[in-house]
Design a protein around this motif. Structure first.
Motif, PDB file in Angstrom:
ATOM      1  N   LEU A 195       1.761   5.940 -17.790  1.00  0.00           N
ATOM      2  CA  LEU A 195       1.743   6.403 -16.383  1.00  0.00           C
ATOM      3  C   LEU A 195       2.563   7.406 -16.566  1.00  0.00           C
ATOM      4  N   ARG A 196       4.051   7.260 -16.963  1.00  0.00           N
ATOM      5  CA  ARG A 196       5.264   8.361 -17.046  1.00  0.00           C
ATOM      6  C   ARG A 196       4.609   9.844 -17.598  1.00  0.00           C
ATOM      7  N   ARG A 197       3.766   9.565 -18.667  1.00  0.00           N
ATOM      8  CA  ARG A 197       3.635  10.849 -19.354  1.00  0.00           C
ATOM      9  C   ARG A 197       2.213  11.388 -18.515  1.00  0.00           C
ATOM     10  N   LYS A 198       1.464  10.885 -17.482  1.00  0.00           N
ATOM     11  CA  LYS A 198       0.870  11.490 -16.509  1.00  0.00           C
ATOM     12  C   LYS A 198       1.586  11.972 -15.080  1.00  0.00           C
ATOM     13  N   GLY A 199       2.939  11.742 -15.463  1.00  0.00           N
ATOM     14  CA  GLY A 199       3.505  12.040 -14.067  1.00  0.00           C
ATOM     15  C   GLY A 199       3.528  11.106 -12.893  1.00  0.00           C
ATOM     16  N   ARG A 200       3.336   9.854 -13.304  1.00  0.00           N
ATOM     17  CA  ARG A 200       3.482   8.906 -12.358  1.00  0.00           C
ATOM     18  C   ARG A 200       4.220   7.988 -12.798  1.00  0.00           C
ATOM     19  N   HIS A 201       4.276   6.755 -11.949  1.00  0.00           N
ATOM     20  CA  HIS A 201       5.399   5.846 -12.104  1.00  0.00           C
ATOM     21  C   HIS A 201       4.818   4.559 -11.511  1.00  0.00           C
ATOM     22  N   LEU A 202       5.057   3.402 -12.164  1.00  0.00           N
ATOM     23  CA  LEU A 202       4.829   1.946 -11.862  1.00  0.00           C
ATOM     24  C   LEU A 202       5.388   1.648 -10.499  1.00  0.00           C
ATOM     25  N   GLU A 203       4.615   0.853  -9.704  1.00  0.00           N
ATOM     26  CA  GLU A 203       5.129   0.498  -8.344  1.00  0.00           C
ATOM     27  C   GLU A 203       4.795  -1.093  -8.232  1.00  0.00           C
ATOM     28  N   VAL A 204       5.585  -1.739  -7.329  1.00  0.00           N
ATOM     29  CA  VAL A 204       5.113  -2.969  -6.969  1.00  0.00           C
ATOM     30  C   VAL A 204       4.782  -2.855  -5.505  1.00  0.00           C
ATOM     31  N   HIS A 205       3.467  -3.537  -5.444  1.00  0.00           N
ATOM     32  CA  HIS A 205       2.877  -3.430  -3.825  1.00  0.00           C
ATOM     33  C   HIS A 205       2.821  -4.638  -3.277  1.00  0.00           C
ATOM     34  N   HIS A 206       3.092  -5.003  -2.224  1.00  0.00           N
ATOM     35  CA  HIS A 206       2.917  -6.255  -1.243  1.00  0.00           C
ATOM     36  C   HIS A 206       1.332  -6.451  -1.000  1.00  0.00           C
ATOM     37  N   ASN A 207       0.744  -7.458  -1.242  1.00  0.00           N
ATOM     38  CA  ASN A 207      -0.568  -7.790  -0.786  1.00  0.00           C
ATOM     39  C   ASN A 207      -0.484  -8.365   0.578  1.00  0.00           C
ATOM     40  N   THR A 208       0.826  -8.641   1.048  1.00  0.00           N
ATOM     41  CA  THR A 208       0.759  -9.021   2.514  1.00  0.00           C
ATOM     42  C   THR A 208       2.457  -8.992   2.786  1.00  0.00           C
ATOM     43  N   TYR A 209       2.673  -8.570   4.237  1.00  0.00           N
ATOM     44  CA  TYR A 209       4.092  -8.508   4.344  1.00  0.00           C
ATOM     45  C   TYR A 209       4.365  -9.781   5.249  1.00  0.00           C
ATOM     46  N   VAL A 210       3.766 -10.744   5.368  1.00  0.00           N
ATOM     47  CA  VAL A 210       4.041 -11.988   6.129  1.00  0.00           C
ATOM     48  C   VAL A 210       5.537 -12.404   5.680  1.00  0.00           C
ATOM     49  N   ASN A 211       5.554 -12.386   4.197  1.00  0.00           N
ATOM     50  CA  ASN A 211       6.653 -13.150   3.713  1.00  0.00           C
ATOM     51  C   ASN A 211       7.806 -12.238   3.234  1.00  0.00           C
ATOM     52  N   LEU A 212       7.977 -10.937   3.983  1.00  0.00           N
ATOM     53  CA  LEU A 212       8.799  -9.907   3.756  1.00  0.00           C
ATOM     54  C   LEU A 212      10.217 -10.636   3.583  1.00  0.00           C
ATOM     55  N   GLY A 213      10.873 -10.473   2.320  1.00  0.00           N
ATOM     56  CA  GLY A 213      12.212 -10.718   2.035  1.00  0.00           C
ATOM     57  C   GLY A 213      12.255 -12.193   1.385  1.00  0.00           C
ATOM     58  N   ARG A 214      11.236 -12.757   1.330  1.00  0.00           N
ATOM     59  CA  ARG A 214      11.162 -14.005   0.666  1.00  0.00           C
ATOM     60  C   ARG A 214       9.777 -14.125  -0.003  1.00  0.00           C
ATOM     61  N   GLU A 215       9.421 -12.874  -0.725  1.00  0.00           N
ATOM     62  CA  GLU A 215       8.133 -12.945  -1.232  1.00  0.00           C
ATOM     63  C   GLU A 215       7.883 -13.812  -2.311  1.00  0.00           C
ATOM     64  N   PRO A 216       6.753 -14.698  -2.438  1.00  0.00           N
ATOM     65  CA  PRO A 216       6.406 -15.368  -3.667  1.00  0.00           C
ATOM     66  C   PRO A 216       5.776 -14.586  -4.428  1.00  0.00           C
ATOM     67  N   PRO A 217       5.702 -14.691  -5.845  1.00  0.00           N
ATOM     68  CA  PRO A 217       5.030 -13.987  -6.870  1.00  0.00           C
ATOM     69  C   PRO A 217       3.458 -13.500  -6.425  1.00  0.00           C
ATOM     70  N   GLU A 218       2.614 -14.213  -5.933  1.00  0.00           N
ATOM     71  CA  GLU A 218       1.309 -14.044  -5.672  1.00  0.00           C
ATOM     72  C   GLU A 218       1.305 -12.992  -4.409  1.00  0.00           C
ATOM     73  N   ASP A 219       2.467 -12.664  -3.633  1.00  0.00           N
ATOM     74  CA  ASP A 219       2.235 -11.658  -2.599  1.00  0.00           C
ATOM     75  C   ASP A 219       2.543 -10.416  -3.299  1.00  0.00           C
ATOM     76  N   LEU A 220       2.806 -10.016  -4.456  1.00  0.00           N
ATOM     77  CA  LEU A 220       3.126  -8.764  -5.140  1.00  0.00           C
ATOM     78  C   LEU A 220       1.998  -8.563  -6.059  1.00  0.00           C
ATOM     79  N   THR A 221       1.715  -7.195  -6.187  1.00  0.00           N
ATOM     80  CA  THR A 221       0.782  -6.731  -7.256  1.00  0.00           C
ATOM     81  C   THR A 221       1.383  -5.616  -8.043  1.00  0.00           C
TER      82      THR A 221
END
Length: 73
Positions: free
Chosen positions: A47-73
């Motif tokens: 991704l860096r070679r393509k000028g992009r970067h790896l991100e972590v996205h929330h699948n839901t914001y319901v647990n914002l601040g206490r995200e279980p692993p399945e809430d993140l991609t």
């Protein structure tokens, strides 16, 4: 053609993303994904070679601040 504006993130979200706690959660999510994009499968380096970067996205914001692993991609 009308373009939809992207929603802006709340002050709470921005504070969380800037926190040391998020850095730990983000690192754990990247490690679980073996530092590869869940959508395209490219590695962080590819991704860096393509000028992009790896991100972590929330699948839901319901647990914002206490995200279980399945809430993140």
């Amino acid at each position: 053609m009308m373009f939809r504006r992207r929603p802006t993130h709340s002050a709470r979200y921005k504070a969380h993303i800037a926190s040391p706690e998020w850095a730990v959660i983000r690192k754990a999510a990247l490690e679980r994904a073996c530092y590869r994009c869940a959508f395209c499968g490219l590695s962080r380096e590819a991704l860096r070679r393509k000028g992009r970067h790896l991100e972590v996205h929330h699948n839901t914001y319901v647990n914002l601040g206490r995200e279980p692993p399945e809430d993140l991609t």
